[in-house]
Design a protein around this motif. Structure first.
Motif, mmCIF file in Angstrom:
data_model
loop_
_atom_site.group_PDB
_atom_site.id
_atom_site.type_symbol
_atom_site.label_atom_id
_atom_site.label_comp_id
_atom_site.label_asym_id
_atom_site.label_seq_id
_atom_site.Cartn_x
_atom_site.Cartn_y
_atom_site.Cartn_z
ATOM 1 N N ASP A 155 0.833 -1.208 0.000
ATOM 2 C CA ASP A 155 0.000 0.000 0.000
ATOM 3 C C ASP A 155 0.863 1.252 0.000
ATOM 4 O OD1 ASP A 155 -2.250 -1.519 0.012
ATOM 5 O OD2 ASP A 155 -2.677 -1.297 2.159
ATOM 6 N N PHE A 156 1.924 1.207 0.811
ATOM 7 C CA PHE A 156 2.800 2.373 0.893
ATOM 8 C C PHE A 156 3.481 2.623 -0.460
ATOM 9 C CE2 PHE A 156 7.061 4.172 1.724
ATOM 10 C CZ PHE A 156 6.635 5.417 2.140
ATOM 11 N N HIS A 157 3.998 1.556 -1.070
ATOM 12 C CA HIS A 157 4.647 1.708 -2.383
ATOM 13 C C HIS A 157 3.653 2.214 -3.431
ATOM 14 C CE1 HIS A 157 8.169 -0.169 -0.704
ATOM 15 N NE2 HIS A 157 8.806 -0.066 -1.872
ATOM 16 N N GLU A 158 2.438 1.755 -3.309
ATOM 17 C CA GLU A 158 1.398 2.194 -4.246
ATOM 18 C C GLU A 158 1.132 3.693 -4.079
ATOM 19 O OE1 GLU A 158 -2.005 -0.627 -5.222
ATOM 20 O OE2 GLU A 158 -2.978 0.934 -4.048
ATOM 21 N N ASP A 159 1.086 4.142 -2.828
ATOM 22 C CA ASP A 159 0.860 5.567 -2.565
ATOM 23 C C ASP A 159 2.040 6.416 -3.044
ATOM 24 O OD1 ASP A 159 -1.541 4.900 -1.553
ATOM 25 O OD2 ASP A 159 -1.070 5.289 0.557
ATOM 26 N N VAL A 160 3.254 5.862 -2.891
ATOM 27 C CA VAL A 160 4.443 6.582 -3.394
ATOM 28 C C VAL A 160 4.326 6.740 -4.909
ATOM 29 C CG1 VAL A 160 6.944 6.408 -3.765
ATOM 30 C CG2 VAL A 160 5.990 5.935 -1.511
ATOM 31 N N ALA A 161 3.897 5.675 -5.573
ATOM 32 C CA ALA A 161 3.783 5.717 -7.043
ATOM 33 C C ALA A 161 2.711 6.705 -7.497
ATOM 34 C CB ALA A 161 3.463 4.322 -7.569
ATOM 35 N N ARG A 162 1.790 7.047 -6.613
ATOM 36 C CA ARG A 162 0.723 7.997 -6.960
ATOM 37 C C ARG A 162 1.103 9.440 -6.621
ATOM 38 N NH1 ARG A 162 -3.991 4.832 -4.168
ATOM 39 N NH2 ARG A 162 -4.390 3.198 -5.688
ATOM 40 N N ALA A 163 2.187 9.628 -5.891
ATOM 41 C CA ALA A 163 2.585 10.984 -5.466
ATOM 42 C C ALA A 163 2.959 11.823 -6.696
ATOM 43 C CB ALA A 163 3.768 10.896 -4.514
ATOM 44 N N PRO A 164 2.792 13.154 -6.621
ATOM 45 C CA PRO A 164 3.107 13.998 -7.786
ATOM 46 C C PRO A 164 4.543 13.821 -8.297
ATOM 47 C CG PRO A 164 1.957 15.268 -6.111
ATOM 48 C CD PRO A 164 2.228 13.940 -5.521
ATOM 49 N N PHE A 165 5.504 13.639 -7.383
ATOM 50 C CA PHE A 165 6.898 13.533 -7.828
ATOM 51 C C PHE A 165 7.153 12.244 -8.618
ATOM 52 C CE2 PHE A 165 7.055 11.687 -3.489
ATOM 53 C CZ PHE A 165 7.589 10.447 -3.787
ATOM 54 N N ALA A 166 6.258 11.253 -8.451
ATOM 55 C CA ALA A 166 6.476 9.946 -9.104
ATOM 56 C C ALA A 166 6.458 10.053 -10.629
ATOM 57 C CB ALA A 166 5.427 8.959 -8.640
ATOM 58 N N LYS A 167 5.869 11.152 -11.149
ATOM 59 C CA LYS A 167 5.851 11.343 -12.614
ATOM 60 C C LYS A 167 7.258 11.442 -13.179
ATOM 61 C CE LYS A 167 1.397 13.411 -13.559
ATOM 62 N NZ LYS A 167 0.722 13.044 -12.328
ATOM 63 N N ASN A 168 8.191 11.842 -12.338
ATOM 64 C CA ASN A 168 9.562 12.030 -12.806
ATOM 65 C C ASN A 168 10.490 10.910 -12.352
ATOM 66 O OD1 ASN A 168 9.012 14.572 -14.052
ATOM 67 N ND2 ASN A 168 8.773 15.394 -11.992
ATOM 68 N N VAL A 169 9.904 9.873 -11.794
ATOM 69 C CA VAL A 169 10.715 8.727 -11.360
ATOM 70 C C VAL A 169 10.864 7.754 -12.523
ATOM 71 C CG1 VAL A 169 10.783 6.733 -9.810
ATOM 72 C CG2 VAL A 169 10.041 8.950 -8.950
ATOM 73 N N LYS A 170 12.113 7.409 -12.819
ATOM 74 C CA LYS A 170 12.373 6.483 -13.930
ATOM 75 C C LYS A 170 12.175 5.045 -13.456
ATOM 76 C CE LYS A 170 16.510 6.388 -15.753
ATOM 77 N NZ LYS A 170 17.713 6.934 -16.399
ATOM 78 N N THR A 171 12.832 4.716 -12.353
ATOM 79 C CA THR A 171 12.661 3.362 -11.807
ATOM 80 C C THR A 171 12.458 3.439 -10.294
ATOM 81 O OG1 THR A 171 15.046 3.108 -11.576
ATOM 82 C CG2 THR A 171 14.069 2.210 -13.573
ATOM 83 N N LYS A 172 11.665 2.533 -9.806
ATOM 84 C CA LYS A 172 11.385 2.481 -8.364
ATOM 85 C C LYS A 172 11.606 1.041 -7.898
ATOM 86 C CE LYS A 172 7.091 2.426 -6.713
ATOM 87 N NZ LYS A 172 7.111 1.342 -5.741
ATOM 88 N N SER A 173 12.142 0.925 -6.686
ATOM 89 C CA SER A 173 12.397 -0.428 -6.184
ATOM 90 C C SER A 173 11.075 -1.157 -5.923
ATOM 91 C CB SER A 173 13.196 -0.352 -4.879
ATOM 92 O OG SER A 173 12.484 0.417 -3.950
ATOM 93 N N VAL A 174 11.128 -2.469 -6.014
ATOM 94 C CA VAL A 174 9.911 -3.257 -5.769
ATOM 95 C C VAL A 174 9.708 -3.383 -4.259
ATOM 96 C CG1 VAL A 174 9.958 -4.575 -7.908
ATOM 97 C CG2 VAL A 174 11.233 -5.389 -5.922
ATOM 98 N N PRO A 175 8.466 -3.512 -3.806
ATOM 99 C CA PRO A 175 8.248 -3.615 -2.356
ATOM 100 C C PRO A 175 8.746 -4.948 -1.793
ATOM 101 C CG PRO A 175 6.167 -3.771 -3.558
ATOM 102 C CD PRO A 175 7.212 -3.456 -4.567
ATOM 103 N N THR A 176 9.464 -4.845 -0.707
ATOM 104 C CA THR A 176 9.932 -6.047 -0.006
ATOM 105 C C THR A 176 9.690 -5.807 1.486
ATOM 106 O OG1 THR A 176 12.130 -5.094 0.202
ATOM 107 C CG2 THR A 176 11.776 -6.583 -1.666
#
Lengths: 210, 470
Positions: A155-176
């Motif tokens: 859920d937390f990773h999902e919320d991070v991916a929805r944050a405004p700054f995430a539009k400029n993220v190229k790669t994000k680590s997978v949740p572990t």
């Protein structure tokens, strides 16, 4: 046959130029006149006229020279300022507004106090600049979510991916998640994870409001 | 000398002629060469002239661009200065540290280099700060006129002991932070070597809009960080300690913020309350304030009930009770007490309707002062809460009073009508105070000429239709 004129000299008929010589002389004179006339036409006519025109164009160039010099000087100054402006724009684009990103990250973590979905916190935050023009900055955030539900990490990773700054993220680590237990806290369980974000180079960022 | 025979003469003449013709031919060839040379020069000159002309034609445009760029050089200089301001950088860091409240540690010079005509250099700054102080600190750089970039940073969260110590002091824990800041210095052509542009001042005035746009083109993106109190520090474990106090999600700052928010609302209500208490207030104003106060107190009371359980810090609980809840209760008491008093002194609905009839009768007879006197003599007995059935009658009486007041004011407006034009199929008008005013036009802000007749004009003044005859 040899013919001899026996008349006294004063009675003799004047000696006349032969027609051949006369014709040759006339022809020569005509040819010479034509040649000399042609030369004269070119030298004193055409050439002189061109010389005058050349003098006029030179004079015109002279009169324009000052304005041209002024133009060139202006252009040099313009190029200098343009270059300066362009460099400022390039340098300006290379700046990342970290306050905005952290601010947005704090909002994600706080999640309007909805602790049921996730309640996360971090041990540290490391931000590194890209190694070259093709690489953007990278952020590493080792942290925990409260409880032992792996769903909360997702859920937390999902919320991070929805944050405004995430539009400029190229790669994000997978949740572990790695289980952790701290008996001094309520609840004692937590799941450890590291959130790694690799951003696009700052020049390519999509700017989303303030 | 032997005489030439005819054949020889012919040869001699032809030969002589040929020589002269050849010489002339040579001359022609030489002259043609000169003509070609000069022609080429002329062609080159004409090309140069056309190029020069093209440049000259562009002078106005380039002049404008140079003026725009030159006028914006201050903007560039602010962003990236053209002289070494290393000392200034340290001063700024010191100032920002002070403004944000961070504790500055080592400030060391980092790498330097070149980018075009700019030299860049960097500093590594060590500091200790709460998350919110750190945010303020870097935001000060990010909203500073001069370009300073946060290249990289690392934040190490405060350890558990530090967090506990900070909590004991009712403060946020401080984290250890190291950041690298970078800025640039212009190392190109300085000012003072600029071309002299004739009529610069006037040209600059004409280009003001473009100059302003030019400044925007180089302006740096900023983010205005506003601290949102009530959010928790993401670098602190929010879980309560076993046997310790809770409230990790309602930190002291959040509680304080809530109290501050409610204090603003309570003070606004107090202001309305004090205005409502003024003795010389007319009935409508008093009722308006009372209604506003009731609505405001109800809303505050309802919402405050949800906040009360979240105010857990003892010192703040006292403040919440004394400065928020107590004044609300007192204002309610004041309002309700007044209502009881009003109810004791007020008149019956029958008597009110009789009063209304007396007032309208006086108005119809043109006795405005008499109508107003009837109202004023009974004003104190005409106050009712909006839940009382007599409230509507009181409002009717009040409306008649307002109409009387408007009529009195209207009568005092100086109006010298010198002529009237009545048009059956169009807009009629009057010549008033030396100006022609047609139907539908305003004489003053509140005074509209509605209709013109042969012997009167109708006006709308403060929402009332009023007539003036001549």
């Amino acid at each position: 046959m040899i013919r001899i004129n026996l008349l006294p000299e004063d009675l003799r008929r004047a000696e006349r130029t032969s027609p051949k010589v006369f014709a040759a002389t006339v022809l020569s004179v005509i040819v010479c006149c034509c040649a000399l006339g042609w030369f004269g036409y070119i030298y004193f006519g055409e050439l002189q006229e061109l010389e005058l025109e050349h003098a006029r164009t030179q004079e015109q160039i002279g009169s324009l020279k000052e304005r041209v010099t002024y133009h060139d000087a202006l252009q040099t100054e313009q190029k200098d300022f343009e270059q300066r402006k362009q460099t400022i724009q390039e340098i300006g684009k290379s700046r990342v507004l970290w306050t905005k990103i952290i601010d947005e990250m704090i909002d994600v973590v706080n999640n309007d106090n909805d602790v049921d979905r996730h309640r996360a916190w971090f041990r540290s935050m490391t931000v590194k600049d890209g190694k070259n023009a093709k690489e953007g900055p990278s952020v590493s955030l080792p942290g925990w979510v409260q409880g032992d539900a792996y769903r909360a990490v997702a859920d937390f990773h999902e919320d991070v991916a929805r944050a405004p700054f995430a539009k400029n993220v190229k790669t994000k680590s997978v949740p572990t998640g790695k289980r952790n237990d701290d008996p001094t806290r309520k609840p004692s369980e937590s799941l450890f994870f590291t959130l790694d974000l690799d951003f696009q180079p700052a020049e390519k960022w999509v700017h989303v409001g303030k | 000398m032997r005489k030439l025979n005819e054949k020889q003469k012919v040869f001699a003449v032809a030969g002589g002629g040929l020589l002269v013709a050849l010489a002339a031919g040579g001359g022609i060839w030489w002259s043609r060469g000169l003509v070609d040379d000069v022609s080429n020069k002329i062609v080159a000159d004409k090309k140069a002239i056309s190029e020069a002309q093209a440049k000259i034609d562009k002078i106005n445009e380039i002049e404008s661009q140079v003026i725009i760029l030159r006028e914006n050089v201050d903007t560039y200089s602010k962003i990236l200065p053209d002289d070494g301001e290393y000392n200034e950088f340290l001063r700024v860091t010191h100032r920002f540290g002070y403004m944000s409240g961070v504790s500055l540690g080592d400030v060391q010079k980092g790498s330097s280099g070149k980018r075009g005509k700019y030299s860049h250099y960097s500093y590594r700054v060590e500091l200790t700060a709460t998350l919110w102080q750190f945010m303020k600190f870097i935001n000060l750089y990010e909203s500073y006129d001069r370009f300073i970039r946060v290249v990289s940073y690392s934040l190490k969260a405060a350890d558990r002991d530090d967090v506990a110590q900070a909590a004991a002091k009712d403060a946020d824990p401080a984290h250890k932070i190291s950041l690298v800041l970078e800025t640039y210095v212009y190392a190109g052509k300085g000012q003072g070597k600029n071309v002299e542009i004739p009529g610069y001042g006037k040209k600059r005035e004409r280009l003001e809009a473009e100059i302003a746009r030019g400044a925007q083109a180089v302006s740096l993106e900023r983010y205005d960080y506003v601290e949102k109190i009530g959010r928790r520090d993401i670098f602190v474990d929010p879980r309560p300690a076993v046997g310790g106090s809770g409230g990790g999600d309602n930190p002291r700052q959040y509680q304080k913020q809530k109290i501050d928010e409610y204090l603003v609302r309570v003070n606004e209500a107090k202001d309305v309350f004090s205005r409502w208490q003024q003795p010389d207030l007319d009935y409508v104003s008093k009722e308006t304030f009372a209604r506003r106060l009731r609505e405001s107190l109800s809303a505050i009371e309802q919402e405050a009930a949800l906040v009360t359980p979240k105010i857990t810090t003892q010192s703040l609980v006292t403040q919440w009770n004394n400065e928020v809840l107590q004044p609300i209760r007192e204002m309610w008491r004041g309002l309700r007490g007044d209502q009881r008093e009003v109810q004791q002194n007020s008149m019956t609905e029958e008597r009110m309707r009789s009063l209304l009839a007396e007032m309208t009768g006086s108005v119809a007879r043109g006795e405005l002062e008499q109508a107003m006197k009837i109202h004023d003599d009974n004003a104190d007995r005409l106050r009712f809460p909006d839940s009382d059935p007599r409230f509507l009658v009181a409002m009717e009486i009040q409306k008649v009073r307002e109409a009387i007041q408007a009529a009195r004011e209207f009568n005092d407006i100086p109006m010298k009508i010198d002529g009237v034009v009545v048009v059956q199929s169009g807009r009629s008008g009057i010549l008033v105070n030396g100006s022609v005013v047609e139907e539908g036009e305003y004489l003053e802000d509140n005074l509209l000429l509605k209709a013109v007749g042969p012997e009167q004009a109708d006006f709308v003044y403060k929402g009332f239709l009023l007539r003036r005859k001549w």
